[in-house]
Design a protein around this motif. Structure first.
Motif, PDB file in Angstrom:
ATOM      1  N   ILE A   1       0.857  -1.184   0.000  1.00  0.00           N
ATOM      2  CA  ILE A   1       0.000   0.000   0.000  1.00  0.00           C
ATOM      3  C   ILE A   1       0.892   1.233   0.000  1.00  0.00           C
ATOM      4  N   LEU A   2       0.610   2.157  -0.908  1.00  0.00           N
ATOM      5  CA  LEU A   2       1.317   3.424  -0.965  1.00  0.00           C
ATOM      6  C   LEU A   2       0.475   4.464  -0.231  1.00  0.00           C
ATOM      7  N   VAL A   3       1.127   5.352   0.515  1.00  0.00           N
ATOM      8  CA  VAL A   3       0.437   6.381   1.288  1.00  0.00           C
ATOM      9  C   VAL A   3       1.045   7.735   0.960  1.00  0.00           C
ATOM     10  N   THR A   4       0.172   8.738   0.752  1.00  0.00           N
ATOM     11  CA  THR A   4       0.647  10.099   0.528  1.00  0.00           C
ATOM     12  C   THR A   4      -0.065  11.045   1.483  1.00  0.00           C
ATOM     13  N   GLY A   5       0.635  12.093   1.870  1.00  0.00           N
ATOM     14  CA  GLY A   5       0.066  13.168   2.666  1.00  0.00           C
ATOM     15  C   GLY A   5       0.438  14.478   2.012  1.00  0.00           C
ATOM     16  N   ALA A   6      -0.510  15.415   2.002  1.00  0.00           N
ATOM     17  CA  ALA A   6      -0.276  16.642   1.249  1.00  0.00           C
ATOM     18  C   ALA A   6      -0.707  17.887   2.011  1.00  0.00           C
ATOM     19  N   ALA A   7      -0.399  19.031   1.427  1.00  0.00           N
ATOM     20  CA  ALA A   7      -0.742  20.326   2.011  1.00  0.00           C
ATOM     21  C   ALA A   7      -2.242  20.557   2.064  1.00  0.00           C
ATOM     22  N   ASP A   8      -3.031  19.707   1.397  1.00  0.00           N
ATOM     23  CA  ASP A   8      -4.491  19.821   1.465  1.00  0.00           C
ATOM     24  C   ASP A   8      -5.055  19.131   2.715  1.00  0.00           C
ATOM     25  N   ASN A   9      -4.151  18.660   3.609  1.00  0.00           N
ATOM     26  CA  ASN A   9      -4.523  17.984   4.859  1.00  0.00           C
ATOM     27  C   ASN A   9      -5.247  16.667   4.635  1.00  0.00           C
ATOM     28  N   ILE A  10      -4.967  16.012   3.532  1.00  0.00           N
ATOM     29  CA  ILE A  10      -5.586  14.720   3.210  1.00  0.00           C
ATOM     30  C   ILE A  10      -4.499  13.666   3.096  1.00  0.00           C
ATOM     31  N   VAL A  11      -4.790  12.488   3.646  1.00  0.00           N
ATOM     32  CA  VAL A  11      -3.923  11.324   3.491  1.00  0.00           C
ATOM     33  C   VAL A  11      -4.620  10.391   2.514  1.00  0.00           C
ATOM     34  N   ARG A  12      -3.909   9.942   1.493  1.00  0.00           N
ATOM     35  CA  ARG A  12      -4.473   9.035   0.485  1.00  0.00           C
ATOM     36  C   ARG A  12      -3.739   7.705   0.540  1.00  0.00           C
TER      37      ARG A  12
END
Length: 76
Positions: free
Chosen positions: A58-69
């Motif tokens: 599983i790949l996980v990303t976190g961004a400046a939009d305050n969302i973790v995908r």
């Protein structure tokens, strides 16, 4: 490689999991690059990978939009 890389994680098979300043998440292999789409509405600050209890990557990303995908490598 693009000059807008914000985060980077290595994957098996010589692939790279890349989070970029243009809000895109990319998988780069020795043969090319694939954008996973507009998963975020802000700069991708972090990218990581883990294995779930069933053994799936599983790949996980976190961004400046305050969302973790979460991204399944089985669908890439």
């Amino acid at each position: 490689f693009p000059d807008w890389i914000r985060s980077l994680h290595s994957l098996p098979g010589g692939r790279l999991f890349i989070g970029c300043y243009d809000n895109l998440v990319r998988i780069r292999s020795p043969t090319g690059s694939t954008a996973l789409g507009k998963g975020h509405r802000g700069v991708v600050n972090t990218a990581d990978v883990f294995t779930d209890p069933e053994g799936a990557e599983i790949l996980v990303t976190g961004a400046a939009d305050n969302i973790v995908r979460f991204w399944s490598t089985q669908t890439l």
